[in-house]
Design a protein around this motif. Structure first.
Motif, PDB file in Angstrom:
ATOM      1  N   MET A   1       0.855  -1.189   0.000  1.00 29.88           N
ATOM      2  CA  MET A   1       0.000   0.000   0.000  1.00 29.88           C
ATOM      3  C   MET A   1       0.890   1.238   0.000  1.00 29.88           C
ATOM      4  N   LEU A   2       0.734   2.092  -0.998  1.00 27.60           N
ATOM      5  CA  LEU A   2       1.553   3.292  -1.106  1.00 27.60           C
ATOM      6  C   LEU A   2       0.733   4.504  -0.666  1.00 27.60           C
ATOM      7  N   PRO A   3       1.262   5.300   0.243  1.00 29.98           N
ATOM      8  CA  PRO A   3       0.482   6.409   0.805  1.00 29.98           C
ATOM      9  C   PRO A   3       0.394   7.601  -0.128  1.00 29.98           C
ATOM     10  N   GLU A   4      -0.662   8.384   0.053  1.00 30.62           N
ATOM     11  CA  GLU A   4      -0.769   9.696  -0.566  1.00 30.62           C
ATOM     12  C   GLU A   4      -0.365  10.738   0.476  1.00 30.62           C
ATOM     13  N   TRP A   5       0.020  11.912   0.006  1.00 29.52           N
ATOM     14  CA  TRP A   5       0.406  12.979   0.925  1.00 29.52           C
ATOM     15  C   TRP A   5      -0.806  13.486   1.697  1.00 29.52           C
ATOM     16  N   MET A   6      -0.620  13.732   2.981  1.00 27.32           N
ATOM     17  CA  MET A   6      -1.684  14.314   3.783  1.00 27.32           C
ATOM     18  C   MET A   6      -1.680  15.824   3.568  1.00 27.32           C
ATOM     19  N   ILE A   7      -2.696  16.325   2.881  1.00 21.32           N
ATOM     20  CA  ILE A   7      -2.809  17.765   2.639  1.00 21.32           C
ATOM     21  C   ILE A   7      -3.997  18.354   3.397  1.00 21.32           C
ATOM     22  N   ASP A   8      -4.888  17.503   3.868  1.00 24.03           N
ATOM     23  CA  ASP A   8      -6.007  17.916   4.719  1.00 24.03           C
ATOM     24  C   ASP A   8      -6.139  16.914   5.852  1.00 24.03           C
ATOM     25  N   VAL A   9      -6.639  17.367   6.988  1.00 22.82           N
ATOM     26  CA  VAL A   9      -6.891  16.462   8.105  1.00 22.82           C
ATOM     27  C   VAL A   9      -8.147  15.648   7.808  1.00 22.82           C
ATOM     28  N   PRO A  10      -8.065  14.317   7.797  1.00 27.62           N
ATOM     29  CA  PRO A  10      -9.253  13.497   7.509  1.00 27.62           C
ATOM     30  C   PRO A  10     -10.339  13.686   8.561  1.00 27.62           C
ATOM     31  N   GLU A  11     -11.569  13.471   8.142  1.00 24.04           N
ATOM     32  CA  GLU A  11     -12.673  13.493   9.099  1.00 24.04           C
ATOM     33  C   GLU A  11     -12.519  12.347  10.089  1.00 24.04           C
ATOM     34  N   ASN A  12     -12.936  12.592  11.325  1.00 20.25           N
ATOM     35  CA  ASN A  12     -12.897  11.581  12.381  1.00 20.25           C
ATOM     36  C   ASN A  12     -11.486  10.989  12.547  1.00 20.25           C
ATOM     37  N   LEU A  13     -10.478  11.853  12.492  1.00 25.78           N
ATOM     38  CA  LEU A  13      -9.091  11.400  12.587  1.00 25.78           C
ATOM     39  C   LEU A  13      -8.848  10.594  13.863  1.00 25.78           C
ATOM     40  N   SER A  14      -9.294  11.096  14.994  1.00 29.14           N
ATOM     41  CA  SER A  14      -8.994  10.434  16.258  1.00 29.14           C
ATOM     42  C   SER A  14      -9.739   9.110  16.422  1.00 29.14           C
ATOM     43  N   ARG A  15     -10.857   8.959  15.712  1.00 30.71           N
ATOM     44  CA  ARG A  15     -11.677   7.748  15.866  1.00 30.71           C
ATOM     45  C   ARG A  15     -11.356   6.680  14.832  1.00 30.71           C
ATOM     46  N   ASP A  16     -11.054   7.089  13.601  1.00 34.85           N
ATOM     47  CA  ASP A  16     -10.991   6.137  12.490  1.00 34.85           C
ATOM     48  C   ASP A  16      -9.588   5.891  11.942  1.00 34.85           C
ATOM     49  N   TRP A  17      -8.549   6.465  12.563  1.00 38.74           N
ATOM     50  CA  TRP A  17      -7.221   6.352  11.990  1.00 38.74           C
ATOM     51  C   TRP A  17      -6.189   5.929  13.034  1.00 38.74           C
ATOM     52  N   TYR A  18      -5.171   5.199  12.548  1.00 39.29           N
ATOM     53  CA  TYR A  18      -3.963   4.908  13.323  1.00 39.29           C
ATOM     54  C   TYR A  18      -2.828   5.777  12.799  1.00 39.29           C
ATOM     55  N   VAL A  19      -1.817   5.980  13.635  1.00 38.64           N
ATOM     56  CA  VAL A  19      -0.616   6.671  13.209  1.00 38.64           C
ATOM     57  C   VAL A  19       0.596   5.864  13.656  1.00 38.64           C
ATOM     58  N   LEU A  20       1.631   5.830  12.823  1.00 30.06           N
ATOM     59  CA  LEU A  20       2.883   5.167  13.185  1.00 30.06           C
ATOM     60  C   LEU A  20       4.051   5.941  12.581  1.00 30.06           C
ATOM     61  N   ALA A  21       5.198   5.841  13.219  1.00 29.13           N
ATOM     62  CA  ALA A  21       6.421   6.466  12.724  1.00 29.13           C
ATOM     63  C   ALA A  21       7.082   5.521  11.735  1.00 29.13           C
ATOM     64  N   ARG A  22       7.166   5.932  10.479  1.00 28.29           N
ATOM     65  CA  ARG A  22       7.685   5.044   9.432  1.00 28.29           C
ATOM     66  C   ARG A  22       9.213   4.967   9.494  1.00 28.29           C
ATOM     67  N   PRO A  23       9.759   3.758   9.495  1.00 28.59           N
ATOM     68  CA  PRO A  23      11.215   3.629   9.422  1.00 28.59           C
ATOM     69  C   PRO A  23      11.726   4.048   8.046  1.00 28.59           C
ATOM     70  N   ALA A  24      12.917   4.627   8.025  1.00 27.72           N
ATOM     71  CA  ALA A  24      13.561   4.945   6.753  1.00 27.72           C
ATOM     72  C   ALA A  24      14.144   3.667   6.163  1.00 27.72           C
ATOM     73  N   GLU A  25      14.599   3.722   4.933  1.00 26.08           N
ATOM     74  CA  GLU A  25      15.305   2.655   4.208  1.00 26.08           C
ATOM     75  C   GLU A  25      14.426   1.984   3.166  1.00 26.08           C
ATOM     76  N   LYS A  26      14.528   0.650   3.024  1.00 29.17           N
ATOM     77  CA  LYS A  26      14.029  -0.058   1.846  1.00 29.17           C
ATOM     78  C   LYS A  26      12.641  -0.665   2.073  1.00 29.17           C
ATOM     79  N   ILE A  27      11.643  -0.197   1.315  1.00 27.05           N
ATOM     80  CA  ILE A  27      10.290  -0.744   1.367  1.00 27.05           C
ATOM     81  C   ILE A  27      10.264  -2.051   0.577  1.00 27.05           C
ATOM     82  N   CYS A  28       9.689  -3.097   1.148  1.00 28.24           N
ATOM     83  CA  CYS A  28       9.733  -4.394   0.475  1.00 28.24           C
ATOM     84  C   CYS A  28       8.602  -5.306   0.939  1.00 28.24           C
TER      85      CYS A  28
END
Length: 212
Positions: free
Chosen positions: A1-28
């Motif tokens: 799954m390839l992300p799109e840039w966040m340019i707006d805050v999604p609706e119901n962010l606190s209820r319907d979304w997770y957040v994680l710190a992405r590691p740098a380096e090689k996606i595989c």
């Protein structure tokens, strides 16, 4: 799954979304099957071919596992600590998770990966360590932990996952990425040598209401 840039805050962010710190380096993708494990980069080239503790991932005592024991993990390989950081699970022991929600996949990922010993230190039958990336609810505490928390890897932005999303290959608005100078060293375009380009580019979208 390839992300799109966040340019707006999604609706119901606190209820319907997770957040994680992405590691740098090689996606595989990491695929374990028939007594071996292979990791492939986004364009299909092989990154590593190795034994692992994943289902069907190594030949132990003459047994390589059944044909139905294959697994597929969405990972980022971090060179500095030689660790595969797992950010999603696509298939486990032959059971497809494509049609399962992100909420279920994250739960399954955390509960199943430890059972195999894949998170243990490297050994003869387990060349690389695997580690599940911590994810948080998008409330104030979760966002603060993902943005400022101490991590064992170099961070490259924040990933946001919609809890109700099925797995979708390619770009999807149900996975978003946010970067700034505090959470990523790659906030500007660089060439193949990592040098910042003199001319930066931005893509604008003309929307139906006339806004860019």
């Amino acid at each position: 799954m390839l992300p799109e840039w966040m340019i707006d805050v999604p609706e119901n962010l606190s209820r319907d979304w997770y957040v994680l710190a992405r590691p740098a380096e090689k996606i595989c993708f990491v695929v374990s099957a028939d007594g071996t494990t292979v990791s492939r980069l986004r364009k299909g080239s092989v990154l590593h071919h190795f034994p692992s503790a994943l289902p069907g991932g190594a030949r132990k005592k003459g047994v390589s596992g059944t044909a139905q024991s294959y697994s597929i993990l969405d990972c980022i390989f971090h060179e500095l600590d030689q660790t595969y950081y797992v950010i999603d699970m696509v298939c486990w022991r032959g059971y497809s998770l494509y049609e399962c929600t992100e909420e279920f996949r994250f739960f399954w990922l955390q509960s199943k990966l430890d059972e195999t010993g894949a998170c243990d230190p490297p050994s003869f039958y387990h060349r690389f360590k695997f580690s599940v990336v911590s994810f948080y609810n998008c409330d104030q505490g979760g966002l603060h932990s993902a943005y400022t928390g101490s991590l064992p890897y170099v961070k490259d932005g924040l990933l946001f996952y919609n809890k109700h999303a099925h797995y979708h290959t390619g770009n999807t608005p149900l996975v978003l990425i946010w970067k700034d100078e505090r959470c990523s060293q790659y906030v500007t375009d660089t060439d193949n040598n990592g040098h910042v380009l003199n001319q930066q580019h931005i893509v604008l979208e003309l929307q139906d209401d006339g806004k860019l």
